[in-house]
Design an enzyme around this catalytic site. Structure first.
Site, PDB file in Angstrom:
ATOM      1  N   CYS A   1     -46.464 -24.775  -8.038  1.00 24.39           N
ATOM      2  CA  CYS A   1     -46.743 -23.436  -7.879  1.00 24.39           C
ATOM      3  C   CYS A   1     -48.605 -23.387  -8.744  1.00 24.39           C
ATOM      4  O   CYS A   1     -48.893 -22.315  -7.280  1.00 24.39           O
ATOM      5  CB  CYS A   1     -45.765 -22.853  -8.806  1.00 24.39           C
ATOM      6  SG  CYS A   1     -45.834 -23.475 -10.893  1.00 24.39           S
TER       7      CYS A   1
ATOM      8  N   HIS B   1     -48.357 -16.841 -12.551  1.00 23.64           N
ATOM      9  CA  HIS B   1     -48.811 -17.546 -13.577  1.00 23.64           C
ATOM     10  C   HIS B   1     -50.234 -16.889 -13.331  1.00 23.64           C
ATOM     11  O   HIS B   1     -50.947 -16.645 -12.043  1.00 23.64           O
ATOM     12  CB  HIS B   1     -49.193 -18.861 -12.568  1.00 23.64           C
ATOM     13  CG  HIS B   1     -47.779 -19.844 -12.842  1.00 23.64           C
ATOM     14  ND1 HIS B   1     -46.787 -19.412 -13.822  1.00 23.64           N
ATOM     15  CD2 HIS B   1     -47.745 -21.226 -12.801  1.00 23.64           C
ATOM     16  CE1 HIS B   1     -46.022 -20.079 -13.609  1.00 23.64           C
ATOM     17  NE2 HIS B   1     -46.031 -20.880 -13.010  1.00 23.64           N
TER      18      HIS B   1
END
Length: 346
Positions: free
Chosen positions: A131, A251
């Site tokens: 990711c 994130h």
């Protein structure tokens, strides 16, 4: 003539990413003829509703892939290693969202906005990158094409959802305990299988995944190795520090990039604005910049805080944010399948 529809299996259907894959298939109107939900023996028998139809989760065993066109895996590396090749032998194309095959030279590692041509080399398995890597390379792709990249230094601020449902629940419970003045339970983070665990609530943990012999963590080395493979350029210098923060979704990354040629900052903004999957939010004087709270539930990669470095004449600093469960996992997985279909038809 109606468009072709496909038999799709989702492995790890009851997990955090698996649930987002199901949502993404629905929201992007993926042409599903039949959906097979697969999971561990423990989760088999559960029922999940997809497009108004209640589907019973089955145990993920080799025979469950008979007749499947696309098998989307997100149930952990050990499951992928055990079953991905079984699925391919039964005619499925596997898109794997784990670390099991990412660095296998026979397996393309793909972000559709960055290296879709790599799909042409697949032999049944395609790997979905980490990711943290995905959002960074999407943001850097237009700069790599225009200027070339010599070196990347990245520090991540990673949400707990990257560690699954247990980590999300633990952060919520720890936060309640701290606010109530109660004892804080620590069982999951930074890494569930390790002996020592720390409080994540109101805290920052500079460890994501297990330690490697070189002092970096596996997550950090994933970013190093995967970035080089995706850009097909082993000469790019990459170093990473990955940190877990008390955020549920999204994130964030502070990215320093040294380019091979000089750049114009306005041109950089234009390149990023025009890049597929990128949204520029860059006006510090108006307090406009990407934040994980705003990126949650969105599929784009958000870029801001663009500024020239003060010490290197060709270096750029940027802030990159994306929903780790979507573009960092589920959305990229489904986009790979969509891109395969488009390339098959073209």
């Amino acid at each position: 003539m109606s468009a072709k529809k496909y038999h799709v299996a989702v492995v790890g259907a009851t997990g955090a990413v698996g649930q987002e894959i199901l949502n993404t298939l629905d929201e992007r109107n993926f042409p599903v003829k039949e959906l097979r939900l697969l999971s561990s023996k423990r989760s088999a028998g559960k029922k999940i509703t997809f497009r108004g139809q209640e589907i019973t989760v089955q145990e993920a065993v080799p025979e469950a892939f008979e007749g499947i066109d696309f098998a989307l895996f997100s149930a952990g590396g050990s499951v992928s290693k055990a079953l991905a090749k079984e699925a391919v032998q039964r005619g499925a194309i596997v898109v794997d969202n784990t670390n099991a095959f990412r660095m296998d030279p026979e397996v393309p590692l793909v972000v559709p906005e960055v290296n879709p041509e790599a799909l042409d080399q697949h032999k049944g398995i395609i790997a979905n990158p980490n990711c943290s890597t995905i959002q960074m390379v999407v943001a850097l792709k237009p700069l790599a094409d225009r200027y070339g990249i010599e070196r990347i230094i990245v520090s991540t601020y990673q949400a707990v959802s990257g560690a699954g449902w247990k980590a999300i629940n633990e952060l919520e419970e720890q936060t309640k305990a701290v606010m109530a003045g109660e004892e804080v339970q620590k069982n999951v983070l930074p890494v569930g299988k390790l002996d020592k665990h720390y409080q994540q609530a109101f805290n920052v943990i500079p460890q994501v995944d297990v330690a490697e012999e070189n002092g970096f963590t596996l997550e950090e080395m994933k970013m190093v190795r995967e970035t080089k493979k995706i850009f097909a350029d082993d000469s790019i210098g990459v170093t990473a520090t990955c940190v877990r923060v008390p955020v549920v979704r999204g994130h964030s990354e502070s990215v320093y990039v040294e380019l091979k040629s000089d750049y114009d900052l306005d041109e950089v903004r234009t390149l990023l604005n025009d890049a597929p999957g990128v949204v520029v939010q860059d006006a510090i004087e108006e307090q406009i910049y990407p934040m994980p709270l705003d990126a949650s539930g969105r599929t784009e990669v958000f870029v801001g805080r663009l500024r020239r470095d003060l010490t290197h004449p060709r270096a750029l600093n940027m802030w990159v944010v994306s929903d780790n469960l979507l573009k960092g996992a589920a959305t990229n997985t489904v986009q790979i399948a969509e891109t395969l279909i488009k390339r098959e038809r073209s």
